[in-house]
Motif scaffolding. Structure first.
Motif, short mmCIF file in Angstrom:
data_model
loop_
_atom_site.label_atom_id
_atom_site.label_comp_id
_atom_site.label_asym_id
_atom_site.label_seq_id
_atom_site.Cartn_x
_atom_site.Cartn_y
_atom_site.Cartn_z
N ARG A 178 40.65 -9.21 -92.27
CA ARG A 178 40.05 -8.26 -91.34
C ARG A 178 38.75 -8.84 -90.80
N ILE A 179 38.69 -9.02 -89.49
CA ILE A 179 37.50 -9.56 -88.84
C ILE A 179 37.10 -8.56 -87.77
N GLY A 180 36.10 -7.75 -88.10
CA GLY A 180 35.74 -6.65 -87.21
C GLY A 180 36.90 -5.67 -87.15
N PHE A 181 37.34 -5.38 -85.93
CA PHE A 181 38.46 -4.47 -85.75
C PHE A 181 39.79 -5.19 -85.68
N LYS A 182 39.76 -6.51 -85.79
CA LYS A 182 40.97 -7.29 -85.63
C LYS A 182 41.47 -7.83 -86.96
N GLY A 183 42.81 -7.95 -87.06
CA GLY A 183 43.39 -8.68 -88.17
C GLY A 183 43.47 -10.15 -87.81
N GLY A 184 43.64 -10.99 -88.83
CA GLY A 184 43.78 -12.42 -88.57
C GLY A 184 45.03 -12.71 -87.75
N PHE A 185 44.93 -13.73 -86.93
CA PHE A 185 46.08 -14.15 -86.12
C PHE A 185 46.42 -15.59 -86.46
N PRO A 186 47.46 -15.81 -87.31
CA PRO A 186 47.79 -17.16 -87.75
C PRO A 186 48.60 -17.96 -86.75
N GLY A 187 48.88 -17.39 -85.57
CA GLY A 187 49.72 -18.06 -84.60
C GLY A 187 51.18 -17.67 -84.78
N TYR A 188 52.03 -18.16 -83.88
CA TYR A 188 53.44 -17.79 -83.89
C TYR A 188 54.33 -18.96 -84.26
N ASN A 189 55.46 -18.62 -84.91
CA ASN A 189 56.52 -19.58 -85.21
C ASN A 189 57.68 -19.31 -84.26
N THR A 190 58.29 -20.36 -83.74
CA THR A 190 59.35 -20.20 -82.73
C THR A 190 60.75 -20.36 -83.32
N GLY A 191 60.90 -20.18 -84.63
CA GLY A 191 62.23 -20.23 -85.23
C GLY A 191 63.12 -19.12 -84.70
N ILE A 192 62.53 -17.96 -84.42
CA ILE A 192 63.22 -16.84 -83.77
C ILE A 192 62.29 -16.29 -82.70
N VAL A 193 62.80 -16.22 -81.47
CA VAL A 193 62.04 -15.65 -80.36
C VAL A 193 62.95 -14.72 -79.57
N LEU A 194 62.59 -13.47 -79.47
CA LEU A 194 63.29 -12.55 -78.58
C LEU A 194 62.61 -12.61 -77.22
N MET A 195 63.36 -13.02 -76.19
CA MET A 195 62.79 -13.20 -74.86
C MET A 195 63.43 -12.26 -73.87
N ASP A 196 62.60 -11.48 -73.19
CA ASP A 196 63.08 -10.69 -72.06
C ASP A 196 62.87 -11.56 -70.82
#
Length: 401
Positions: A282-300
């Motif tokens: 928790r950093i201020g009002f935000k949670g940590g963002f470790p980035g995204y993994n592209t093993g599964i991506v739902l794309m519209d």
């Protein structure tokens, strides 16, 4: 209740029949049996198709025929909870569209591809169209294990042609992902980049351009070939219904400190940033963002084609500018592109729970102390739905957290 039904005019012990003349029907990919009115669902053991009383497909398998059916009064998911199969899916989502890359295929990779498809098809309650990008010669598919694709509508694309499309349509981002890309007329060996890349890496770099090179597809679930499903893929597909109006795609967080390393210089200057931090921080009002993994991506893909911000990312130097802003160390990949865009425009992205892409790879464990590594790698979900055997990790044989 379960009753066994033979697809012949021959009553069995339970007194239930399945006359060939009326109830043994040639369906999509093979025969299926229909159940008598008092039963809801017909599931054939390893049948190519089985349907419930409303005509919805409830199971797909590999064999092209079905001689015996089990007529069951209810269908249960992997947790034992009864599923109401009479709730219809939205008509435009009736077919699940998957997209995978199979190139540089070793026997090991081909085996994982087959295991992945097996785990998907045998559990699927919906028809599947597989869009497969491959390095097979344009006049044949001799390297594709066709025996694993029974019951699947297969669409094969030669990666060489898609790279040419991306080069013609993809704007500035093409050159960030495929530095110095040059394609000479001829075979697949005539694709050049200024930095060493395998053919698989070149094809995977096409991911941010799928909305342009597949204009006939509106939604797609992009999968690595080293996935193992423990759930009906239709439930993953249903996540599209939860998209907010501005969301373009959905991904699972990276489960190693990959972006902690890529953003290391930025994090030194900004020690309290949420960027590259573990998800529970928790950093201020935000949670940590470790980035995204592209093993599964739902794309519209339809939304991506109509989104001005995403178009700016593709056709301008936006990603290069963001890479400089956040002092990215290393190669630009689709995961880096989506992570950078999510930092700047989080409303375009939906984060899926870790159970939808449980990454088994622990290649960075030796470089980090245990507490740091596990703060990224831990998945607290009670039940894992999809395993990801990244970095040549063996697929699990039992339930693994």
């Amino acid at each position: 209740s379960i009753a066994t039904v033979n697809c012949a005019d021959e009553p069995l012990q339970e007194g239930v029949t399945c006359p060939k003349s009326s109830n043994s029907i040639l369906g999509h990919g093979g025969k299926h049996c229909e159940c008598p009115p008092e039963h809801k669902i017909c599931v054939g053991p390893r049948c190519s198709i089985a349907r419930n009383a409303t005509g919805h497909i409830v199971r797909q398998g590999f064999l092209a025929s079905c001689d015996t059916c089990m007529c069951i009064s209810s269908l249960r998911d992997g947790t034992g909870k009864e599923v109401d199969v009479y709730v219809p899916f939205h008509r435009d989502l009736d077919t699940v569209h998957l997209l995978m890359v199979l190139a540089d295929a070793s026997k090991s990779l081909e085996r994982k591809f087959v295991e992945c498809l097996h785990s998907i098809v045998e559990r699927s309650s919906k028809p599947i169209t597989l869009h497969l990008i491959t390095d097979d010669p344009q006049d044949g598919n001799e390297h594709i294990p066709m025996y694993a694709l029974a019951g699947v509508n297969l669409q094969v694309y030669h990666g060489h042609n898609l790279l040419q499309k991306a080069l013609a349509k993809g704007g500035s981002l093409v050159h960030s992902l495929l530095p110095g890309l040059r394609i000479d007329p001829g075979g697949v060996d005539d694709i050049y980049t200024s930095e060493p890349m395998t053919l698989t890496e070149k094809y995977l770099a096409l991911m941010p351009f799928y909305h342009l090179i597949f204009p006939e597809v509106d939604r797609v679930a992009v999968l690595d070939v080293d996935m193992l499903f423990r759930v009906d893929v239709a439930l993953l597909w249903q996540a599209f219904h939860a998209f907010r109006s501005e969301e373009l795609m959905a991904l699972v967080h990276e489960q190693q400190p990959t972006f902690r390393s890529l953003f290391a210089d930025f994090r030194k200057i900004n020690p309290h940033t949420h960027i590259g931090s573990p998800p529970d921080t928790r950093i201020g009002f935000k949670g940590g963002f470790p980035g995204y993994n592209t093993g599964i991506v739902l794309m519209d893909l339809k939304r991506m084609r109509n989104n001005d911000m995403y178009s700016e990312a593709v056709f301008t130097n936006l990603i290069s500018s963001l890479s400089s802003k956040y002092m990215v160390k290393g190669t630009i990949t689709p995961a880096v592109v989506f992570t950078l865009l999510a930092i700047e425009h989080p409303s375009l992205f939906r984060t899926l729970p870790c159970r939808w892409n449980r990454q088994m790879c622990q290649s960075m464990k030796a470089r980090e102390n245990d507490s740091i590594f596990h703060s990224y790698h831990t998945c607290k979900d009670d039940r894992i739905l999809i395993y990801h055997a990244s970095c040549n990790t063996p697929l699990p044989t039992g339930d693994v957290k």
